[in-house]
Design a protein around this motif. Structure first.
Motif, PDB file in Angstrom:
ATOM      1  N   GLU A 161      -4.836   1.171 -81.603  1.00 52.39           N
ATOM      2  CA  GLU A 161      -4.295  -0.247 -80.711  1.00 52.39           C
ATOM      3  C   GLU A 161      -2.972   0.293 -80.082  1.00 52.39           C
ATOM      4  O   GLU A 161      -2.231   0.917 -80.567  1.00 52.39           O
ATOM      5  CB  GLU A 161      -4.034  -1.557 -81.840  1.00 52.39           C
ATOM      6  N   LEU A 190       0.700  -0.269 -79.184  1.00 48.16           N
ATOM      7  CA  LEU A 190       1.794  -1.224 -79.747  1.00 48.16           C
ATOM      8  C   LEU A 190       3.156  -1.054 -79.021  1.00 48.16           C
ATOM      9  O   LEU A 190       3.416  -0.025 -78.521  1.00 48.16           O
ATOM     10  CB  LEU A 190       1.910  -0.354 -81.114  1.00 48.16           C
ATOM     11  N   LYS A 211       9.304  -1.199 -80.183  1.00 49.32           N
ATOM     12  CA  LYS A 211      10.206  -2.273 -80.846  1.00 49.32           C
ATOM     13  C   LYS A 211      11.751  -1.935 -80.486  1.00 49.32           C
ATOM     14  O   LYS A 211      12.420  -2.808 -80.320  1.00 49.32           O
ATOM     15  CB  LYS A 211      10.177  -2.312 -82.268  1.00 49.32           C
ATOM     16  N   GLY A 258       6.024  -0.076 -84.067  1.00 49.14           N
ATOM     17  CA  GLY A 258       5.478  -1.171 -84.994  1.00 49.14           C
ATOM     18  C   GLY A 258       6.338  -1.085 -86.349  1.00 49.14           C
ATOM     19  O   GLY A 258       6.216  -2.082 -86.970  1.00 49.14           O
ATOM     20  N   GLU A 311       7.899  -6.984 -87.240  1.00 55.46           N
ATOM     21  CA  GLU A 311       7.055  -6.080 -87.577  1.00 55.46           C
ATOM     22  C   GLU A 311       5.644  -6.341 -88.700  1.00 55.46           C
ATOM     23  O   GLU A 311       4.784  -5.424 -88.621  1.00 55.46           O
ATOM     24  CB  GLU A 311       7.754  -5.067 -88.192  1.00 55.46           C
ATOM     25  N   THR A 319       2.542  -5.715 -86.930  1.00 55.45           N
ATOM     26  CA  THR A 319       1.792  -4.613 -86.999  1.00 55.45           C
ATOM     27  C   THR A 319       1.262  -4.381 -88.415  1.00 55.45           C
ATOM     28  O   THR A 319       0.248  -3.720 -88.706  1.00 55.45           O
ATOM     29  CB  THR A 319       2.877  -3.487 -86.866  1.00 55.45           C
ATOM     30  N   ASN A 323      -1.920  -5.963 -88.724  1.00 50.85           N
ATOM     31  CA  ASN A 323      -3.114  -5.312 -88.237  1.00 50.85           C
ATOM     32  C   ASN A 323      -3.539  -3.975 -89.127  1.00 50.85           C
ATOM     33  O   ASN A 323      -4.752  -3.617 -89.371  1.00 50.85           O
ATOM     34  CB  ASN A 323      -2.572  -4.799 -86.643  1.00 50.85           C
ATOM     35  N   LEU A 324      -2.578  -3.164 -89.522  1.00 50.65           N
ATOM     36  CA  LEU A 324      -2.827  -2.007 -90.330  1.00 50.65           C
ATOM     37  C   LEU A 324      -3.480  -2.441 -91.410  1.00 50.65           C
ATOM     38  O   LEU A 324      -4.540  -1.638 -92.026  1.00 50.65           O
ATOM     39  CB  LEU A 324      -1.389  -1.304 -90.825  1.00 50.65           C
ATOM     40  N   GLN A 343      -0.774 -12.612 -83.897  1.00 53.32           N
ATOM     41  CA  GLN A 343      -0.569 -11.063 -84.269  1.00 53.32           C
ATOM     42  C   GLN A 343      -0.828 -10.282 -83.104  1.00 53.32           C
ATOM     43  O   GLN A 343       0.199  -9.387 -82.355  1.00 53.32           O
ATOM     44  CB  GLN A 343      -1.550 -10.676 -85.329  1.00 53.32           C
ATOM     45  N   GLN A 344      -1.813 -10.519 -82.390  1.00 51.78           N
ATOM     46  CA  GLN A 344      -2.117  -9.604 -81.261  1.00 51.78           C
ATOM     47  C   GLN A 344      -1.060  -9.892 -80.272  1.00 51.78           C
ATOM     48  O   GLN A 344      -0.767  -9.204 -79.343  1.00 51.78           O
ATOM     49  CB  GLN A 344      -3.619  -9.829 -80.770  1.00 51.78           C
ATOM     50  N   ARG A 356       2.024  -8.311 -80.821  1.00 51.66           N
ATOM     51  CA  ARG A 356       2.161  -6.875 -80.422  1.00 51.66           C
ATOM     52  C   ARG A 356       1.712  -6.589 -78.887  1.00 51.66           C
ATOM     53  O   ARG A 356       1.473  -5.400 -78.844  1.00 51.66           O
ATOM     54  CB  ARG A 356       0.881  -6.293 -81.228  1.00 51.66           C
ATOM     55  N   GLU A 388      -0.826  -7.183 -77.528  1.00 53.56           N
ATOM     56  CA  GLU A 388      -2.188  -6.952 -77.200  1.00 53.56           C
ATOM     57  C   GLU A 388      -3.327  -7.989 -77.281  1.00 53.56           C
ATOM     58  O   GLU A 388      -4.618  -7.698 -77.495  1.00 53.56           O
ATOM     59  CB  GLU A 388      -2.628  -6.240 -78.698  1.00 53.56           C
TER      60      GLU A 388
END
Length: 976
Positions: free
Chosen positions: A16, A18, A21, A34, A195, A198, A201-202, A265-266, A269, A271
């Motif tokens: 993805e 990112l 930051k 991230g 953060e 991220t 997402n992880l 979240q997206q 980020r 995204e």
């Protein structure tokens, strides 16, 4: 394993993009990705798209980092091991302070909180306050304070005991599904620790990398589980209660609504892919109370639950339920946006759609399918694509590829689909689909509305058309009919009269007192506030289309038009005998009824400015002022009285039909506008009209039928001549000298006219109308902006997004493409809407997972048409009257009988094809089909078995063993 991609602005971490930051808490000013820090700096990095996988340990926090409190570090590592769902980390005890589980817990928790959480010993085991007080040797009141804080953070979950007193109890969930999303829902927490986005997402991907292929169909309690649209399975006699949303809704007495953590979240980020943040997640029972207690949601009624679900279906969101508590319980019903939903993204990324799919798969009845493409547009995973219905010349059907599944194959990163989000937006197989849909700039559902017309479903046909074209009658009157040029029927006799059928359908609405006004709403209900105001500058077809789609999706929209009434070149450039003004007014009035505000007589750049409009709160601008100016020829004498551009002449006549021309008129130009100018000159009283152009009859850009109509009205057309000089007398045009054009284009077909200067003719006239091109009249509109222009005066913008060098300014229509047709402008307006919808909401990318609406025409040289209706193409009648003497449109629409005869001539070239291996059984396709052509069947019953998270290895293990055996057998048999 983490895949890294690099370009000038972003890394791609774990598949993805990112955003960097910049400053990172605790570790100072570092180049962070991230929450991980790359070993290489931006200037040193040379990873490129497509590079092989690299190990996740190539990222860390700080190579020189030493814990301020070694005791806390050890405690956090122990807690991270307890909560993580990464079994490799659990079993090998290899979790370290570089892992995201560690650095996230280390940031958000203090040592006392970590110690408290470690006393849970296991995840998902509930305890009462009294039990927790005893376990931690704390007073009950202090224990409650600790629990309330940890509950607010989201690291522990609250529910009610099944005992008679239904006391509150608390448990330590895993990260996903669990505390990672609970933490994402708490705005104050994510503001302090961005953060977390991220991390969430992880935690949806790292635990599943490398094991998703071993998960049996249905996910075996991995997390989220698709549940079909209820009406798609209501008649399926094999369905079971757990597959019905109503069953789950009826089970509970409390419901809550909260923001979707995946959308948030997206967006955080950078995204987001156009699925805007909002309240979409429905908490059930104890979860509703938990959401309300934490201040991340509020209670709603059962009726509101159904309203939310129905609205989600309208906008193409997938229903999912939690699949970790066994048969008797769910936590929530989610309405998931496919471009951002972690569950859907993860299964698509690893190319294992069975992981979250329902028990159902979609199947198409090709005989009923008309390739309208609406199922394709809404399919969240790209399982439905357009193909062809006609057989190949040898009589065989076209076959389509199926997505490979991991049930008999080795499955590693080489099998994953890194472009899953863009792949899901591919509309058509490479072998092609119906040529009419392909050729149309807005890709109308031609087969669809023709089928409806054949059945007498005219209102349904109109609604289907208006999904892609807000101006069906306008286009029926003036479109250049590329769909008909491409029509497969034209290879047999004559193409279908597609435009005439559309015009008939639209004409019926104009006769009604009440017109169809579509539902306008933002995707989570209601309308956007004035915080999201959008300004449309220019009320032509591009601007009006952008306004239509923006308002359809709930935006407050204002159209600024410098003329007295909107319509642009539709109103001021196209003659009434081709497009009567009351028709334009009628179709624009629908947009007005939708709630779009019009400010006419206001010229931006003169009466107000973009800067002033920004101060008024407008967040984005779509400039679509058209090419309102003409072009002079640059020849001697053209400043004489009696010489004007064709565009200016048309504007004058369209605003006042009493304006007259005296004497002979010469029109220079060979396009459709020149034809309009010449035919209008006839109606304005010119005694003779002669039209001269550079091109040969075969090269003329004007439509052949329009040239024929011009000649029928007595207009003389002379091909192969270019103006050399205007002859004047007493300051007035007397004649025009033309020189012979021997070629228009060079060997590369670039415009490069060559002349024989010795071969000339002189054409006498009292009026010279130059229709050799158009220009954009920018005025002071762009002053103070960074918008750049091309040499021809059009705006420079991204070819996909239409965004200019000024980020909040987008362009469309002729100011971007150059002079084209109304249908092209309408297509540009829709693209403007797509970009603006994303732009005004922070965190959305303009290009990611975007439906590029690219279609391919089937091979008309390799088809077999065995039977067809042999009726001739239907020709509309004409009103009584002499064309040269009236500005009224004398063309009639087809009769109803003619429409049905003409519709029967359609060969039905295209059809949808579903890849069952890719399908997740959500049923959204069935909600968009108006032809009962696509249905769900219960192909994978095992997918409805819900398994407790703690028991999933009991399901994964046996399945993994069977799969391993199949792989061995395949290898022995030589199947790679």
């Amino acid at each position: 394993m983490l895949k890294v991609q690099f370009n000038s602005m972003r890394y791609e971490l774990h598949f993805e993009h990112l955003t960097l930051k910049g400053k990172y808490p605790r570790y100072g000013k570092k180049q962070m990705v991230g929450g991980f820090m790359a070993k290489k700096t931006l200037t040193e990095a040379n990873w490129k798209i497509g590079d092989p996988m690299i190990n996740e340990n190539d990222f860390w926090q700080d190579p020189n980092y030493k814990a301020e409190d070694p005791e806390k570090e050890m405690l956090v590592l122990e807690l991270a091991k307890l909560i993580t769902d990464r079994y490799v980390k659990k079993l090998t005890n290899k979790i370290n302070n570089r892992d995201p589980e560690y650095w996230m817990l280390d940031h958000i928790l203090n040592k006392e909180q970590v110690k408290f959480l470690l006393n849970f010993k296991k995840t998902r085991v509930p305890y009462s306050i009294e039990e927790l007080a005893q376990m931690n040797n704390m007073p009950v009141d202090k224990t409650q304070e600790m629990v309330d804080r940890l509950k607010w953070i989201g690291i522990i979950e609250q529910n009610r005991a099944k005992t008679a007193d239904k006391h509150r109890q608390y448990e330590l969930p895993i990260f996903v599904p669990g505390s990672a999303e609970f933490m994402m829902m708490q705005d104050k927490l994510t503001d302090e620790f961005p953060e977390l986005a991220t991390f969430f997402n992880l935690m949806t991907q790292l635990p599943l990398a490398g094991i998703t292929q071993m998960v049996p169909p249905g996910g075996a309690g991995v997390g989220m589980h698709v549940i079909p649209v209820e009406k798609a399975i209501s008649l399926e006699n094999q369905s079971v209660p757990v597959e019905h949303l109503s069953r789950w809704i009826d089970m509970y007495d409390k419901y809550g609504i909260s923001e979707c953590s995946c959308r948030k979240q997206q967006a955080m980020r950078g995204e987001g892919s156009g699925e805007i943040r909002g309240d979409y997640c429905i908490g059930m029972g104890d979860m509703a109370e938990y959401m309300d207690d934490r201040g991340i949601g509020h209670y709603i009624t059962k009726e509101e639950v159904y309203e939310i679900l129905e609205r989600a279906e309208r906008h193409g969101y997938v229903h999912q339920i939690t699949n970790i508590d066994g048969e008797g319980k769910i936590v929530a019903i989610c309405n998931c946006a496919p471009g951002v939903c972690n569950a859907l993204r993860t299964s698509q990324l690893f190319n294992t759609p069975n992981m979250s799919a329902s028990a159902y798969r979609a199947h198409v009845e090709k005989d009923k399918c008309v390739a309208c493409g609406k199922c394709v547009e809404v399919c969240p995973v790209g399982a439905a694509k357009l193909g062809q219905k006609l057989c190949k010349k040898d009589g065989s059907e076209v076959t389509y590829p199926k997505t490979e599944l991991p049930d008999k194959k080795k499955w590693g990163p080489e099998k994953w689909n890194y472009n899953y989000r863009d792949d899901a937006k591919i509309n058509c197989y490479k072998t092609g689909t119906a040529p009419c849909k392909t050729a149309c700039p807005v890709h109308l559902s031609v087969q669809g509305y023709i089928k409806m017309a054949a059945e007498g479903r005219y209102e349904d046909a109109l609604k289907l058309i208006k999904q892609d074209n807000p101006f069906p009658y306008i286009c029926g009157a003036v479109c250049n009919r590329r769909c008909e040029d491409a029509c497969t029927r034209g290879t047999i006799d004559q193409p279908l009269a597609i435009d005439e059928i559309k015009k008939f359908i639209a004409s019926l609405e104009l006769k009604q007192d009440k017109r169809y006004v579509p539902l306008c709403e933002k995707h989570d209900g209601g309308m956007w506030s004035d915080e999201y105001k959008v300004a449309i500058i220019g009320g032509g077809p591009a601007g009006l289309s952008a306004a239509y789609y923006l308002r359809l999706n709930g935006y407050p929209v204002t159209v600024f038009e410098k003329e007295k009434r909107p319509g642009g070149m539709l109103m001021n450039g196209i003659p009434s005998y081709r497009l009567e003004k009351n028709i334009i007014d009628a179709e624009i009035d629908v947009i007005r009824q939708m709630g779009v505000e019009f400010k006419c007589g206001v010229e931006v750049g003169k009466d107000t400015t973009i800067q002033e409009l920004r101060k008024e709160g407008y967040k984005a601008f779509f400039i679509a002022i058209g090419m309102q100016g003409g072009r002079m020829a640059g020849i001697p004498g053209e400043t004489a009285e009696g010489v004007q551009t064709g565009v200016d002449f048309l504007r004058t006549i369209n605003q006042d039909h009493s304006v007259r021309l005296k004497g002979a008129t010469v029109v220079v130009g060979g396009g459709n506008v020149a034809i309009d100018v010449a035919r209008t000159a006839v109606r304005a009283g010119s005694s003779k009209v002669t039209m001269l152009c550079l091109e040969s009859p075969e090269e003329m850009p004007a439509a052949k039928d329009e040239v024929a109509e011009a000649k029928e009205e007595g207009i003389e057309v002379l091909n192969g001549w270019g103006p050399r000089e205007v002859v004047t007398e007493a300051g007035h045009v007397k004649a025009v000298i033309f020189k012979k054009c021997v070629s228009v284009f060079d060997d590369q077909h670039r415009f490069n006219p060559q002349f024989d200067e010795g071969d000339t003719i002189e054409v006498p006239c009292e009026n010279l109308l130059l229709s050799i091109g158009q220009s954009v009249q920018w005025g002071k509109l762009l002053e103070g902006t960074k918008v750049e222009l091309n040499r021809n005066g059009t705006a420079i913008a991204n070819s996909l997004t239409r965004q200019t060098a000024e980020p909040d300014i987008f362009v469309g229509g002729d100011v971007f493409t150059g002079a084209k047709f109304a249908i092209d402008a309408i297509a540009g307006g829709r693209e403007g809407y797509v970009s603006i919808n994303r732009f005004v909401h922070e965190g959305n990318r303009l290009d990611l997972a975007r439906d590029r609406r690219e279609f391919i025409e089937l091979d008309k040289d390799d088809i077999s048409v065995e039977t067809f209706d042999n009726a001739k193409r239907q020709i509309p009648g004409k009103k009584a009257g002499v064309a040269q003497e009236t500005f009224e449109d004398l063309r009639l629409t087809l009769t109803e009988e003619q429409v049905k005869t003409e519709a029967a001539r359609c060969l039905g070239c295209g059809a949808t094809t579903v890849d069952e291996n890719r399908c997740i059984g959500c049923g959204l396709c069935t909600t968009k089909c108006e032809f009962d052509a696509i249905h769900l069947t219960r192909d994978v019953p095992a997918a409805s078995t819900m398994v407790r998270a703690e028991d999933k290895l009991k399901k994964v293990g046996p399945y993994a063993a069977k799969r391993a055996g199949r792989i061995v057998i395949n290898k022995i048999l030589g199947d790679k």
